[in-house]
Structure formats: C-alpha cells, structure tokens
Scaffold this motif. Structure first.
Motif, PDB file in Angstrom:
ATOM      1  N   VAL A  15       0.863  -1.198   0.000  1.00  0.00           N
ATOM      2  CA  VAL A  15       0.000   0.000   0.000  1.00  0.00           C
ATOM      3  C   VAL A  15       0.903   1.254   0.000  1.00  0.00           C
ATOM      4  CG1 VAL A  15      -2.091   1.062   0.934  1.00  0.00           C
ATOM      5  CG2 VAL A  15      -1.717  -1.362   1.274  1.00  0.00           C
ATOM      6  N   HIS A  16       1.704   1.362  -1.085  1.00  0.00           N
ATOM      7  CA  HIS A  16       2.688   2.452  -1.162  1.00  0.00           C
ATOM      8  C   HIS A  16       2.046   3.766  -1.615  1.00  0.00           C
ATOM      9  CE1 HIS A  16       2.747   1.953  -5.536  1.00  0.00           C
ATOM     10  NE2 HIS A  16       3.201   0.701  -5.468  1.00  0.00           N
ATOM     11  N   ILE A  17       2.876   4.809  -1.744  1.00  0.00           N
ATOM     12  CA  ILE A  17       2.311   6.142  -2.028  1.00  0.00           C
ATOM     13  C   ILE A  17       1.588   6.204  -3.379  1.00  0.00           C
ATOM     14  CG2 ILE A  17       3.768   7.480  -0.452  1.00  0.00           C
ATOM     15  CD1 ILE A  17       5.618   8.137  -2.795  1.00  0.00           C
ATOM     16  N   HIS A  70       1.338   7.685 -13.035  1.00  0.00           N
ATOM     17  CA  HIS A  70       2.049   7.045 -11.936  1.00  0.00           C
ATOM     18  C   HIS A  70       2.769   8.017 -11.025  1.00  0.00           C
ATOM     19  CE1 HIS A  70       2.041   2.704 -13.551  1.00  0.00           C
ATOM     20  NE2 HIS A  70       1.007   2.987 -12.794  1.00  0.00           N
ATOM     21  N   ARG A  71       2.658   7.785  -9.772  1.00  0.00           N
ATOM     22  CA  ARG A  71       3.348   8.588  -8.764  1.00  0.00           C
ATOM     23  C   ARG A  71       4.836   8.244  -8.820  1.00  0.00           C
ATOM     24  NH1 ARG A  71       2.213  10.427  -3.164  1.00  0.00           N
ATOM     25  NH2 ARG A  71       4.107  11.614  -2.814  1.00  0.00           N
ATOM     26  N   GLU A  72       5.666   9.283  -8.828  1.00  0.00           N
ATOM     27  CA  GLU A  72       7.117   9.049  -8.872  1.00  0.00           C
ATOM     28  C   GLU A  72       7.767   9.408  -7.553  1.00  0.00           C
ATOM     29  OE1 GLU A  72       8.963  10.822 -12.253  1.00  0.00           O
ATOM     30  OE2 GLU A  72       7.812   9.561 -13.640  1.00  0.00           O
ATOM     31  N   VAL A  85       9.215   5.741 -11.149  1.00  0.00           N
ATOM     32  CA  VAL A  85       7.854   5.354 -10.775  1.00  0.00           C
ATOM     33  C   VAL A  85       7.925   4.482  -9.512  1.00  0.00           C
ATOM     34  CG1 VAL A  85       5.917   3.890 -11.473  1.00  0.00           C
ATOM     35  CG2 VAL A  85       6.917   5.479 -13.101  1.00  0.00           C
ATOM     36  N   VAL A  86       7.108   4.803  -8.546  1.00  0.00           N
ATOM     37  CA  VAL A  86       7.055   4.001  -7.325  1.00  0.00           C
ATOM     38  C   VAL A  86       6.359   2.683  -7.641  1.00  0.00           C
ATOM     39  CG1 VAL A  86       6.110   3.864  -4.997  1.00  0.00           C
ATOM     40  CG2 VAL A  86       6.888   6.059  -5.885  1.00  0.00           C
ATOM     41  N   SER A  87       6.927   1.587  -7.187  1.00  0.00           N
ATOM     42  CA  SER A  87       6.265   0.287  -7.371  1.00  0.00           C
ATOM     43  C   SER A  87       6.628  -0.627  -6.204  1.00  0.00           C
ATOM     44  CB  SER A  87       6.705  -0.362  -8.687  1.00  0.00           C
ATOM     45  OG  SER A  87       8.071  -0.700  -8.599  1.00  0.00           O
ATOM     46  N   SER A  88       5.819  -1.650  -6.030  1.00  0.00           N
ATOM     47  CA  SER A  88       6.125  -2.628  -4.984  1.00  0.00           C
ATOM     48  C   SER A  88       7.494  -3.238  -5.258  1.00  0.00           C
ATOM     49  CB  SER A  88       5.058  -3.725  -4.963  1.00  0.00           C
ATOM     50  OG  SER A  88       3.776  -3.158  -4.824  1.00  0.00           O
ATOM     51  N   THR A  89       7.800  -3.432  -6.537  1.00  0.00           N
ATOM     52  CA  THR A  89       9.087  -4.034  -6.920  1.00  0.00           C
ATOM     53  C   THR A  89      10.253  -3.177  -6.411  1.00  0.00           C
ATOM     54  OG1 THR A  89       7.982  -4.809  -8.912  1.00  0.00           O
ATOM     55  CG2 THR A  89      10.387  -4.894  -8.921  1.00  0.00           C
ATOM     56  N   LYS A  90      10.158  -1.851  -6.617  1.00  0.00           N
ATOM     57  CA  LYS A  90      11.228  -0.934  -6.190  1.00  0.00           C
ATOM     58  C   LYS A  90      11.392  -0.989  -4.664  1.00  0.00           C
ATOM     59  CE  LYS A  90      13.098   1.735  -9.452  1.00  0.00           C
ATOM     60  NZ  LYS A  90      12.902   0.688 -10.408  1.00  0.00           N
TER      61      LYS A  90
HETATM   62  N1  ATP Z   1       3.333   4.641  -8.717  1.00  0.00           N
HETATM   63  C1  ATP Z   1       2.035   4.462  -8.917  1.00  0.00           C
HETATM   64  N2  ATP Z   1       1.207   5.542  -8.993  1.00  0.00           N
HETATM   65  C2  ATP Z   1      -0.119   5.375  -9.188  1.00  0.00           C
HETATM   66  N3  ATP Z   1      -0.714   4.167  -9.346  1.00  0.00           N
HETATM   67  C3  ATP Z   1       0.065   3.077  -9.288  1.00  0.00           C
HETATM   68  C4  ATP Z   1       1.466   3.156  -9.056  1.00  0.00           C
HETATM   69  N4  ATP Z   1       1.979   1.902  -9.029  1.00  0.00           N
HETATM   70  C5  ATP Z   1       0.936   1.084  -9.249  1.00  0.00           C
HETATM   71  N5  ATP Z   1      -0.195   1.773  -9.409  1.00  0.00           N
HETATM   72  C6  ATP Z   1      -1.535   1.254  -9.681  1.00  0.00           C
HETATM   73  O1  ATP Z   1      -1.986   0.591  -8.513  1.00  0.00           O
HETATM   74  C7  ATP Z   1      -2.831  -0.502  -8.873  1.00  0.00           C
HETATM   75  C8  ATP Z   1      -2.280  -1.757  -8.248  1.00  0.00           C
HETATM   76  O2  ATP Z   1      -1.044  -2.035  -8.862  1.00  0.00           O
HETATM   77  P1  ATP Z   1      -0.034  -3.162  -8.393  1.00  0.00           P
HETATM   78  O3  ATP Z   1      -0.455  -3.765  -7.120  1.00  0.00           O
HETATM   79  O4  ATP Z   1       0.249  -4.039  -9.548  1.00  0.00           O
HETATM   80  O5  ATP Z   1       1.209  -2.222  -8.002  1.00  0.00           O
HETATM   81  P2  ATP Z   1       2.746  -2.124  -8.349  1.00  0.00           P
HETATM   82  O6  ATP Z   1       3.247  -1.247  -7.270  1.00  0.00           O
HETATM   83  O7  ATP Z   1       2.988  -1.671  -9.774  1.00  0.00           O
HETATM   84  O8  ATP Z   1       3.325  -3.602  -8.140  1.00  0.00           O
HETATM   85  P3  ATP Z   1       4.526  -4.420  -8.828  1.00  0.00           P
HETATM   86  O9  ATP Z   1       5.769  -3.609  -8.705  1.00  0.00           O
HETATM   87  O10 ATP Z   1       4.584  -5.697  -8.012  1.00  0.00           O
HETATM   88  O11 ATP Z   1       4.098  -4.634 -10.256  1.00  0.00           O
HETATM   89  C9  ATP Z   1      -2.855  -0.525 -10.407  1.00  0.00           C
HETATM   90  O12 ATP Z   1      -3.983   0.192 -10.873  1.00  0.00           O
HETATM   91  C10 ATP Z   1      -1.576   0.203 -10.778  1.00  0.00           C
HETATM   92  O13 ATP Z   1      -1.596   0.751 -12.066  1.00  0.00           O
END
Ligand code: ATP
Ligand code: FMN
Length: 314
Positions: free
Chosen positions: A27-29, A154-156, A161-166
C-alpha cells in the motif's frame, strides 16, 4: 471496513461502488494516490469506496512463483481500512480466474454483478486473460455502460515510478530510508514470536524470534527498530541472518527489545525497521559477539529518539 469474496457479492449489495483494483503490496504512495481518488469520487457521488484485490499474488498461479510480499493480507486490509475504504472484495486467483476475458470481466462482474459506478486505475494497469485488459478498454466500455474510468498517471519518487518491486529491492539492500519514503511509513516485520535456540538469554541479549506472515525479509544485517507492546514503544535491535558465529544454517529474524523482559511467546508483534547499522559478522566466539552487541546497543540509544519520530504517522 467489510471484507467479502468478490464472486459472492450480490447485485445491489454495495451501493454505487467506486472501485480500484490490484494487488497493492505495501500500500505504497502510488497505491495511496488511487485509494484517495476512490474515496474522493465516492464522497462526490455518495457511493461506496471499494477495493478489489487478490488473496495471493496472481503471479503465483501464472508463473508458479510470487514476488516476496512486503505486507501480509492482514496488513494490506488494515492499511486500506485506514484510508477509509468501506469494502475490500477478495479474489482467490486460480487458473479459472486467469482465463477470464477482460471484456467479460468488465461486463459480467464489474457492471452486471457489482454495478460499479466508477473505476480508478493506474496508467499501466493490466487485467484479465494474458493481461489483455487495459485502461483504454475500460474507457471504451465506460461509454457503453454507465460507469466512469479515472486513469491516474504514476506517482514518482526520486525520478522513478514508485512500485512494490522498487520497494522490495530497497528493503532487500537494507535501504530503510528509501523504503520508508515510498511507503510513507517504515517497513515493518509482522509475525508471531516463536522459540529460538534459547541462547540469547545466556548472552545477555534475549531475542524474540519471529515467524513472519509476509515473505519479504530485509537483507542480512543488524537494524535499529521499534516495537509497541502493551501501548508502550520500545527501542529494539533486529538481527537478520544465519547467526554465522554459531554456524547456523537457516535465516532467523530476531528482535532484542531494550527495557522489556516478559514472556511473549506466541504473541503477534509488529516491528518497525528504521535503519541498518551493520552487516552480520562471524565472530571468533560468543564474547566477541556480546561485546559488539553492547556497542550496537549504544548506537541504538544514540539514534533511537531521532528515528522514532518517523513512526508517528503510521
Ligand atoms: N506509482 C504508482 N502511482 C499510481 N498508481 C500506481 C502506481 N503503481 C501502481 N499503481 C496502480 O496501482 C494498482 C495496483 O497495482 P499493483 O499492485 O500491480 O502495483 P505495483 O506497485 O505496480 O506492483 P509491482 O511492482 O509488483 O508490479 C494498479 O492500478 C496500478 O496501475
Ligand atoms: C543486536 C544483535 C546483533 C547480532 N549480531 C550478530 C552477528 O553479527 N553475528 C552473529 O552470528 N549473530 C548475531 N546476532 C544473533 C545472535 O547470534 C543470536 O541472537 C543468538 O545466537 C541467540 O539466538 P536465539 O535467539 O536463537 O537463542 C545478533 C543478535 C543481536 C540481538
């Protein structure tokens, strides 16, 4: 917040759902941005803020292995509730779910059954069989059916781009600060206290060994942490590794809680991981290890007051 099985929801059971969908690990930013939009839309149309998520990561079914989880399902739900989500609809992702065509998913499940009023998704969101469902498909179908699609860019953070992977990568390399900023809270270890080798007490450093309910573990090392027990926050040292001094084979996650001495076996703990102070070392003997642990304690006491301020927002 109520939790239901997505496929058990009856039409009209949830009033004008405004939904978002994804795994939301951490549940990141970026996720928070979507969830806040959902709540805002729901307020405007007197709808119900709703999240559709998966019990286990879909990749577990698709490829046979899921990425290590930052948050357990319990923690994901707790965090979503904090953002005022009213319903979380859970999908047990199996091979049958993986086969659902994206158009069918929208028409049969989101429109006919759930009767969703609107959907908020990130720009790269993919869903349905082979990930063929896209934000464009949702937009196109919004026109035919009576729902709106809000695609968020996407939020940076720090130029990426912020992601669960990062966040997983940051936690693995012991970069607590970056993980903290992308999560908007420190990463926490959540689990139940189990029995260890019972060696710690003899060394003067009893540790609570954790059986974690998420699968991501920070890289081996010694960390400053914080534990809340009976309403009080305690400075802690976290040791993650194989206890190389004693030629241990498996990785353990242990917490030394400063100023606390009670039996907490089988208790559920959440330990905030605030800063990495060093790598694990194979010492020549237990005395050398104890001397170093005493130094670790000094570092803990010097840094804890500054670091603990960062937990207040959690
Ligand atoms: N940085 C971000 N800013 C806004 N929305 C995001 C961002 N990252 C993911 N999302 C959105 O959040 C929802 C859930 O995405 P998901 O759980 O696949 O996240 P993720 O962080 O990209 O995970 P992973 O890195 O494992 O692929 C999707 O609609 C996705 O597009
Ligand atoms: C602050 C702290 C630092 C530690 N550092 C190391 C280390 O560098 N090398 C090591 O082999 N074990 C280290 N340990 C782990 C100890 O070996 C372990 O806590 C001890 O063996 C007790 O294990 P038990 O809880 O299973 O009884 C550390 C533990 C703590 C609490």
């Amino acid at each position: 917040m109520k939790t239901l099985n997505f496929f058990d929801v009856m039409p009209q059971q949830i009033k004008s759902p405004i939904v978002t969908m994804g795994f939301f690990d951490g549940v990141h930013i970026g996720h928070q941005q979507l969830v806040k939009r959902v709540v805002k839309h729901a307020e405007e149309v007197k709808g119900t803020p709703t999240v559709i998520t998966f019990v286990e990561h879909p990749l577990k079914t698709i490829t046979g292995s899921a990425p290590p989880s930052i948050t357990s399902l319990r923690k994901r739900l707790k965090l979503l509730a904090r953002f005022n989500i009213a319903y979380t609809l859970l999908i047990e992702f199996d091979h049958n779910v993986a086969k659902i065509d994206p158009k069918e998913f929208i028409e049969k499940f989101l429109v006919a059954n759930l009767q969703m009023r609107g959907i908020v998704i990130g720009e790269n969101f993919r869903f349905g069989h082979r990930g063929a469902g896209t934000p464009d498909l949702l937009k196109k179908m919004s026109a035919e059916h009576s729902f709106f699609t809000d695609v968020q860019s996407h939020r940076e953070w720090s130029g990426n781009v912020v992601s669960s992977t990062k966040i997983r990568e940051a936690i693995k390399r012991g970069d607590c600060q970056s993980a903290h900023e992308m999560l908007s809270r420190p990463f926490s270890l959540c689990g139940t206290v189990i029995e260890g080798q019972k060696r710690g007490r003899k060394l003067g450093f009893p540790t609570a060994n954790l059986s974690l309910e998420h699968t991501l573990v920070p890289g081996d090392g010694v960390y400053i942490g914080s534990v809340e027990l009976n309403g009080k926050r305690y400075p802690s040292l976290i040791s993650i590794g194989t206890n190389p001094t004693f030629d241990g084979q498996s990785t353990s996650t242990e917490v030394y809680i400063e100023g606390f001495d009670e039996d907490i076996y089988n208790q559920y703990l959440e330990v905030f991981v605030l800063d990495k102070i060093r790598d694990q070392i194979k010492f020549n003997d237990a005395d050398e290890l104890v001397a170093r642990m005493n130094k670790d304690k000094e570092v803990l006491m010097q840094k804890f007051d500054t670091l603990k301020a960062s937990i207040s927002a959690t």
